[in-house]
Design a protein around this motif. Structure first.
Motif, PDB file in Angstrom:
ATOM      1  N   ARG A   2       0.879  -1.215  -0.078  1.00  0.00           N
ATOM      2  CA  ARG A   2       0.054  -0.032   0.097  1.00  0.00           C
ATOM      3  C   ARG A   2       0.787   1.254  -0.007  1.00  0.00           C
ATOM      4  O   ARG A   2       1.666   1.491   0.879  1.00  0.00           O
ATOM      5  N   ILE A   3       0.521   2.099  -0.817  1.00  0.00           N
ATOM      6  CA  ILE A   3       1.476   3.352  -1.119  1.00  0.00           C
ATOM      7  C   ILE A   3       0.528   4.547  -0.566  1.00  0.00           C
ATOM      8  O   ILE A   3      -0.639   4.588  -1.747  1.00  0.00           O
ATOM      9  N   ALA A   4       0.858   5.492   0.011  1.00  0.00           N
ATOM     10  CA  ALA A   4       0.022   6.737   0.098  1.00  0.00           C
ATOM     11  C   ALA A   4       0.729   7.702  -0.947  1.00  0.00           C
ATOM     12  O   ALA A   4       2.043   8.005  -0.705  1.00  0.00           O
ATOM     13  N   HIS A   5       0.024   8.585  -1.758  1.00  0.00           N
ATOM     14  CA  HIS A   5       0.400   9.287  -2.588  1.00  0.00           C
ATOM     15  C   HIS A   5       0.035  10.904  -2.141  1.00  0.00           C
ATOM     16  O   HIS A   5      -1.157  11.206  -2.193  1.00  0.00           O
ATOM     17  N   VAL A  41       4.995   6.345   2.067  1.00  0.00           N
ATOM     18  CA  VAL A  41       4.166   7.730   1.349  1.00  0.00           C
ATOM     19  C   VAL A  41       5.316   8.206   0.254  1.00  0.00           C
ATOM     20  O   VAL A  41       6.464   8.288   0.561  1.00  0.00           O
ATOM     21  N   ILE A  42       4.732   8.560  -0.783  1.00  0.00           N
ATOM     22  CA  ILE A  42       5.424   9.460  -1.940  1.00  0.00           C
ATOM     23  C   ILE A  42       4.952  10.642  -2.018  1.00  0.00           C
ATOM     24  O   ILE A  42       3.862  10.835  -2.251  1.00  0.00           O
ATOM     25  N   ILE A  43       5.694  11.733  -1.963  1.00  0.00           N
ATOM     26  CA  ILE A  43       5.533  12.896  -1.854  1.00  0.00           C
ATOM     27  C   ILE A  43       5.972  13.450  -3.538  1.00  0.00           C
ATOM     28  O   ILE A  43       7.328  13.577  -3.402  1.00  0.00           O
ATOM     29  N   THR A  44       5.219  13.729  -4.495  1.00  0.00           N
ATOM     30  CA  THR A  44       5.451  13.988  -5.968  1.00  0.00           C
ATOM     31  C   THR A  44       5.905  15.553  -6.028  1.00  0.00           C
ATOM     32  O   THR A  44       5.340  15.962  -7.218  1.00  0.00           O
ATOM     33  N   PHE A 146       6.155   1.385  -9.764  1.00  0.00           N
ATOM     34  CA  PHE A 146       5.545   2.743  -9.871  1.00  0.00           C
ATOM     35  C   PHE A 146       6.422   3.676 -10.262  1.00  0.00           C
ATOM     36  O   PHE A 146       7.635   3.585  -9.666  1.00  0.00           O
ATOM     37  N   VAL A 147       6.160   4.548 -11.288  1.00  0.00           N
ATOM     38  CA  VAL A 147       7.051   5.596 -11.784  1.00  0.00           C
ATOM     39  C   VAL A 147       6.544   6.923 -11.247  1.00  0.00           C
ATOM     40  O   VAL A 147       5.403   7.084 -11.616  1.00  0.00           O
ATOM     41  N   CYS A 148       7.395   7.509 -10.522  1.00  0.00           N
ATOM     42  CA  CYS A 148       6.943   8.805 -10.042  1.00  0.00           C
ATOM     43  C   CYS A 148       7.804   9.894 -10.473  1.00  0.00           C
ATOM     44  O   CYS A 148       9.051   9.980 -10.950  1.00  0.00           O
ATOM     45  N   LEU A 149       6.928  11.035 -10.735  1.00  0.00           N
ATOM     46  CA  LEU A 149       7.480  12.289 -11.243  1.00  0.00           C
ATOM     47  C   LEU A 149       6.642  13.404 -10.966  1.00  0.00           C
ATOM     48  O   LEU A 149       5.544  13.157 -10.542  1.00  0.00           O
ATOM     49  N   GLY A 188       2.652  14.893  -9.663  1.00  0.00           N
ATOM     50  CA  GLY A 188       2.287  16.114  -9.042  1.00  0.00           C
ATOM     51  C   GLY A 188       1.650  17.036  -9.729  1.00  0.00           C
ATOM     52  O   GLY A 188       0.879  16.828 -10.764  1.00  0.00           O
ATOM     53  N   HIS A 189       1.840  18.205  -9.519  1.00  0.00           N
ATOM     54  CA  HIS A 189       1.389  19.453 -10.147  1.00  0.00           C
ATOM     55  C   HIS A 189       0.026  19.975  -9.813  1.00  0.00           C
ATOM     56  O   HIS A 189      -0.180  20.979 -10.009  1.00  0.00           O
TER      57      HIS A 189
END
Length: 195
Positions: A2-5, A41-44, A146-149, A188-189
């Motif tokens: 489980r990933i929180a974004h 948690v990932i913060i983009t 998961f690719v994150c940008l 993000g954005h």
């Protein structure tokens, strides 16, 4: 897994600093209260509003209270060099010294790519980084990724954001297409207040 974004906390300095700091603290609190608890948690991106070292110090203080791993990446409001100076060699950047890195969990690979272009609002990965993403994804073909940008690679239907999206989206799409184990692309954005 489980990933929180989360994205775009825009931590500030000065008299208006309290509100974004409180919002990020609240968002992290809500994320870790989810049952079952997220594994990370990932913060983009757009971690800060100006990329000032004091803003990164505030971010580090807030993240220090989070009981689960947090992975960071810069946005167009950030300074990737200041981010690495403050968080390099920490778990927040996978114990590395780059704003682009991969984290290999048993159940998933998290690929974090720095899409920032210094002094510009739009994003770009560049040929070297696209090649690195391809190589990183190829290393674990049987594991979801998961690719994150920060910058969206597709139009969102919002003219302002669509004018500052990822410029080399086609190159990223070609890589993603070659790797069917990519489960999600997290970006993000977009600013949306959740109450």
């Amino acid at each position: 897994m489980r990933i929180a974004h989360l994205s775009d906390p825009h931590l500030m300095r000065g008299p208006q600093a309290a509100e974004p700091a409180a919002s990020l603290t609240q968002a992290l609190g809500r994320a870790v209260a989810i049952e079952p608890r997220p594994d990370c948690v990932i913060i983009t991106g757009d971690l800060t509003d100006t990329g000032h070292p004091d803003e990164y110090a505030a971010l580090r203080a807030i993240l220090g209270r989070c009981p689960i791993p947090v992975h960071l990446l810069p946005g167009n409001h950030d300074d990737p060099y200041a981010l690495v100076a403050r968080f390099g060699d920490t778990p927040y950047l996978a114990n590395g010294i780059s704003a682009s890195y991969a984290v290999e969990y048993a159940e998933v690979t998290v690929v974090v790519a720095n899409s920032c272009v210094a002094g510009r609002p739009y994003g770009e990965l560049g040929a070297d980084q696209v090649g690195w993403i391809d190589k990183t994804l190829a290393a674990r073909p049987g594991v979801p990724a998961f690719v994150c940008l920060h910058h969206p690679p597709v139009p969102l239907g919002m003219p302002f954001l669509d004018s500052i999206m990822l410029t080399d989206a086609a190159e990223l799409e070609a890589v993603i297409t070659r790797h069917p184990h990519v489960a999600r692309v997290l970006v993000g954005h977009v600013h949306r207040t959740v109450s």
